[in-house]
Design a protein around this motif. Sequence first.
Motif, PDB file in Angstrom:
ATOM      1  N   GLU A 141       1.093  -1.063  -0.078  1.00 22.31           N
ATOM      2  CA  GLU A 141       0.045   0.087  -0.047  1.00 22.31           C
ATOM      3  C   GLU A 141       0.858   1.280   0.044  1.00 22.31           C
ATOM      4  OE1 GLU A 141      -2.448   0.061   3.416  1.00 22.31           O
ATOM      5  OE2 GLU A 141      -3.548  -2.075   2.666  1.00 22.31           O
ATOM      6  N   ARG A 142       1.996   1.230   0.674  1.00 26.00           N
ATOM      7  CA  ARG A 142       2.821   2.202   0.748  1.00 26.00           C
ATOM      8  C   ARG A 142       3.615   2.648  -0.391  1.00 26.00           C
ATOM      9  NH1 ARG A 142       6.376   1.920   6.176  1.00 26.00           N
ATOM     10  NH2 ARG A 142       4.754   1.868   7.950  1.00 26.00           N
ATOM     11  N   ILE A 143       3.910   1.489  -1.308  1.00 29.46           N
ATOM     12  CA  ILE A 143       4.566   1.819  -2.450  1.00 29.46           C
ATOM     13  C   ILE A 143       3.649   2.453  -3.601  1.00 29.46           C
ATOM     14  CG2 ILE A 143       5.717   0.802  -4.468  1.00 29.46           C
ATOM     15  CD1 ILE A 143       6.505  -1.631  -2.615  1.00 29.46           C
ATOM     16  N   GLY A 144       2.308   2.253  -3.475  1.00 28.74           N
ATOM     17  CA  GLY A 144       1.331   2.796  -4.483  1.00 28.74           C
ATOM     18  C   GLY A 144       1.559   2.072  -5.932  1.00 28.74           C
ATOM     19  N   LYS A 145       1.307   2.787  -6.900  1.00 28.33           N
ATOM     20  CA  LYS A 145       1.105   2.031  -8.204  1.00 28.33           C
ATOM     21  C   LYS A 145       2.165   2.203  -9.115  1.00 28.33           C
ATOM     22  CE  LYS A 145      -3.920   2.006  -8.660  1.00 28.33           C
ATOM     23  NZ  LYS A 145      -3.953   2.512  -7.251  1.00 28.33           N
ATOM     24  N   SER A 146       3.493   2.967  -8.739  1.00 32.48           N
ATOM     25  CA  SER A 146       4.365   2.993  -9.995  1.00 32.48           C
ATOM     26  C   SER A 146       5.539   1.918  -9.532  1.00 32.48           C
ATOM     27  CB  SER A 146       4.947   4.400 -10.363  1.00 32.48           C
ATOM     28  OG  SER A 146       6.253   4.396  -9.986  1.00 32.48           O
ATOM     29  N   LEU A 147       5.457   0.874 -10.027  1.00 30.12           N
ATOM     30  CA  LEU A 147       6.049  -0.144  -9.492  1.00 30.12           C
ATOM     31  C   LEU A 147       7.617  -0.520 -10.544  1.00 30.12           C
ATOM     32  CD1 LEU A 147       3.387  -2.984  -8.620  1.00 30.12           C
ATOM     33  CD2 LEU A 147       4.386  -1.258  -7.199  1.00 30.12           C
ATOM     34  N   ASP A 148       8.690  -0.671  -9.759  1.00 36.21           N
ATOM     35  CA  ASP A 148       9.833  -1.097 -10.600  1.00 36.21           C
ATOM     36  C   ASP A 148       9.981  -2.659 -10.963  1.00 36.21           C
ATOM     37  OD1 ASP A 148      11.094  -2.345  -8.473  1.00 36.21           O
ATOM     38  OD2 ASP A 148      12.443  -0.659  -7.950  1.00 36.21           O
ATOM     39  N   ARG A 149      10.908  -3.016 -11.857  1.00 32.52           N
ATOM     40  CA  ARG A 149      10.797  -4.390 -12.263  1.00 32.52           C
ATOM     41  C   ARG A 149      11.036  -5.547 -10.968  1.00 32.52           C
ATOM     42  NH1 ARG A 149      15.415  -7.194 -12.944  1.00 32.52           N
ATOM     43  NH2 ARG A 149      15.459  -8.968 -14.085  1.00 32.52           N
ATOM     44  N   MET A 150      11.562  -4.975  -9.782  1.00 26.97           N
ATOM     45  CA  MET A 150      11.536  -6.189  -8.802  1.00 26.97           C
ATOM     46  C   MET A 150      10.084  -5.879  -7.840  1.00 26.97           C
ATOM     47  SD  MET A 150      14.673  -7.253  -9.215  1.00 26.97           S
ATOM     48  CE  MET A 150      14.508  -8.041  -7.792  1.00 26.97           C
ATOM     49  N   GLU A 151       9.519  -4.703  -7.861  1.00 31.11           N
ATOM     50  CA  GLU A 151       8.373  -4.566  -7.016  1.00 31.11           C
ATOM     51  C   GLU A 151       7.310  -5.239  -7.904  1.00 31.11           C
ATOM     52  OE1 GLU A 151       9.753  -0.478  -5.149  1.00 31.11           O
ATOM     53  OE2 GLU A 151       8.553  -0.563  -7.022  1.00 31.11           O
ATOM     54  N   SER A 152       7.443  -5.437  -9.192  1.00 29.06           N
ATOM     55  CA  SER A 152       6.375  -5.908 -10.071  1.00 29.06           C
ATOM     56  C   SER A 152       6.140  -7.186  -9.766  1.00 29.06           C
ATOM     57  CB  SER A 152       6.658  -5.777 -11.572  1.00 29.06           C
ATOM     58  OG  SER A 152       6.843  -4.228 -11.586  1.00 29.06           O
ATOM     59  N   ARG A 153       7.130  -8.241  -9.198  1.00 26.14           N
ATOM     60  CA  ARG A 153       7.247  -9.661  -8.726  1.00 26.14           C
ATOM     61  C   ARG A 153       6.027 -10.226  -8.113  1.00 26.14           C
ATOM     62  NH1 ARG A 153      13.526 -10.857  -9.052  1.00 26.14           N
ATOM     63  NH2 ARG A 153      13.876 -10.735 -11.400  1.00 26.14           N
ATOM     64  N   GLY A 154       5.218  -8.986  -7.188  1.00 25.94           N
ATOM     65  CA  GLY A 154       3.940  -9.323  -6.694  1.00 25.94           C
ATOM     66  C   GLY A 154       4.051  -9.792  -5.152  1.00 25.94           C
ATOM     67  N   THR A 155       3.003  -9.979  -4.387  1.00 21.71           N
ATOM     68  CA  THR A 155       3.040  -9.921  -3.301  1.00 21.71           C
ATOM     69  C   THR A 155       3.464 -11.297  -2.789  1.00 21.71           C
ATOM     70  OG1 THR A 155       0.542 -10.849  -3.446  1.00 21.71           O
ATOM     71  CG2 THR A 155       1.129  -8.635  -2.689  1.00 21.71           C
ATOM     72  N   GLU A 156       3.300 -12.480  -3.262  1.00 27.42           N
ATOM     73  CA  GLU A 156       3.863 -13.734  -3.084  1.00 27.42           C
ATOM     74  C   GLU A 156       5.361 -13.808  -3.057  1.00 27.42           C
ATOM     75  OE1 GLU A 156       3.298 -18.131  -4.800  1.00 27.42           O
ATOM     76  OE2 GLU A 156       1.438 -16.743  -5.054  1.00 27.42           O
ATOM     77  N   TYR A 157       6.023 -13.136  -4.050  1.00 25.08           N
ATOM     78  CA  TYR A 157       7.422 -12.827  -4.045  1.00 25.08           C
ATOM     79  C   TYR A 157       7.684 -11.952  -2.858  1.00 25.08           C
ATOM     80  CZ  TYR A 157      11.931 -11.779  -5.908  1.00 25.08           C
ATOM     81  OH  TYR A 157      13.337 -11.159  -5.994  1.00 25.08           O
ATOM     82  N   MET A 158       7.189 -11.002  -2.546  1.00 29.07           N
ATOM     83  CA  MET A 158       7.443  -9.904  -1.481  1.00 29.07           C
ATOM     84  C   MET A 158       7.242 -10.667  -0.065  1.00 29.07           C
ATOM     85  SD  MET A 158       8.850  -7.272  -2.156  1.00 29.07           S
ATOM     86  CE  MET A 158       9.055  -6.567  -3.781  1.00 29.07           C
ATOM     87  N   GLN A 159       6.313 -11.719  -0.059  1.00 27.63           N
ATOM     88  CA  GLN A 159       6.358 -12.460   1.130  1.00 27.63           C
ATOM     89  C   GLN A 159       7.500 -13.261   1.591  1.00 27.63           C
ATOM     90  OE1 GLN A 159       3.444 -12.056   3.497  1.00 27.63           O
ATOM     91  NE2 GLN A 159       5.138 -13.136   4.767  1.00 27.63           N
ATOM     92  N   LYS A 160       8.159 -13.888   0.223  1.00 35.05           N
ATOM     93  CA  LYS A 160       9.245 -14.868   0.271  1.00 35.05           C
ATOM     94  C   LYS A 160      10.552 -13.736   0.927  1.00 35.05           C
ATOM     95  CE  LYS A 160       7.738 -18.122  -2.898  1.00 35.05           C
ATOM     96  NZ  LYS A 160       8.119 -18.792  -4.144  1.00 35.05           N
ATOM     97  N   VAL A 161      10.375 -12.798   0.274  1.00 35.82           N
ATOM     98  CA  VAL A 161      11.449 -11.694   0.626  1.00 35.82           C
ATOM     99  C   VAL A 161      11.386 -11.354   2.291  1.00 35.82           C
ATOM    100  CG1 VAL A 161      12.191  -9.268   0.512  1.00 35.82           C
ATOM    101  CG2 VAL A 161      11.648 -10.689  -1.366  1.00 35.82           C
ATOM    102  N   ARG A 162      10.183 -10.897   2.602  1.00 35.27           N
ATOM    103  CA  ARG A 162      10.168 -10.835   4.309  1.00 35.27           C
ATOM    104  C   ARG A 162      10.604 -12.002   4.917  1.00 35.27           C
ATOM    105  NH1 ARG A 162       4.791 -10.054   8.136  1.00 35.27           N
ATOM    106  NH2 ARG A 162       6.084  -9.160   9.754  1.00 35.27           N
ATOM    107  N   ASP A 163       9.965 -13.255   4.712  1.00 38.24           N
ATOM    108  CA  ASP A 163      10.514 -14.321   5.299  1.00 38.24           C
ATOM    109  C   ASP A 163      11.880 -14.628   5.275  1.00 38.24           C
ATOM    110  OD1 ASP A 163       7.832 -14.812   5.963  1.00 38.24           O
ATOM    111  OD2 ASP A 163       7.553 -16.401   4.219  1.00 38.24           O
ATOM    112  N   GLY A 164      12.637 -14.253   4.021  1.00 36.21           N
ATOM    113  CA  GLY A 164      13.886 -14.756   4.019  1.00 36.21           C
ATOM    114  C   GLY A 164      14.580 -13.818   5.007  1.00 36.21           C
ATOM    115  N   PHE A 165      14.363 -12.293   5.069  1.00 36.97           N
ATOM    116  CA  PHE A 165      14.946 -11.530   5.825  1.00 36.97           C
ATOM    117  C   PHE A 165      14.926 -11.947   7.481  1.00 36.97           C
ATOM    118  CE2 PHE A 165      14.620  -7.796   2.574  1.00 36.97           C
ATOM    119  CZ  PHE A 165      16.204  -7.489   2.544  1.00 36.97           C
TER     120      PHE A 165
END
Length: 207
Positions: A141-165
């Motif tokens: 929600e904070r990022i908003g709508k203009s997504l770069d190449r990495m951010e466009s990988r979606g929420t499932e990917y970002m969840q794995k990023v969060r869990d990875g950290f």
Amino acid sequence: MFFVFEGIDGAGKSTQLNRFNGWLESMGHEVVTCADPGSTEVGEALRAILLAKHSMPIHMRTEMMLFTAARTQLVEEIIKPALAAEKTVVLDRYLWSTVVYQGHASDLSSDSIWQVNRIATDGLMPDATFVLDLPVDTAMERIGKSLDRMESRGTEYMQKVRDGFLTEAKRFPDQVFVVDASQHPDHVAQEIQTVAQKLIDDRQEDS
Ligand code: TYD
């Protein structure tokens, strides 16, 4: 001293990094702050390839090597000279991002990323890494709508990023500090400063 800020996109890294730099400067530190990838000519060129949305295919191992190559240049051109001049270095991301984004959240082994990054950074590790942790939905929600190449990988990917950290932080509890970034920014800043102050005091006692 050498500090790094990490976390999923939208966790509020930039805000906290700026506040942290201001705090360090108020205590008389000469601060050098950089973004990884970026901050050198080669790094900015690689950043453009890695983050712009384009149709050029990039294999995941290539992606890992390009992020890492940008880091080598940053270490040699900026970080090592700054530390040698007794400046305080504060980085927006470092090798944990590669371990997590290209490893935990993608299909490369974290061990091989570690191996490559030990060589690429000449073994240079920060005194502390702060992982700003936030639920993925809030971050998106904070990022908003203009997504770069990495951010466009979606929420499932970002969840794995969060869990990875979070997994990496558990593996290295003396080096990586998880901060709850859903708190008020003042509290987030305070928590970071408390950890950093202790490390700075310990360093002064040792010298
Ligand atoms: P970021 O540092 O968040 O900058 P901005 O705030 O300008 O978007 O963007 C860098 C992006 O690159 C982010 O999505 C994380 C990703 N990244 C990797 O995938 N691997 C890496 O090794 C690094 C350093 C970043």
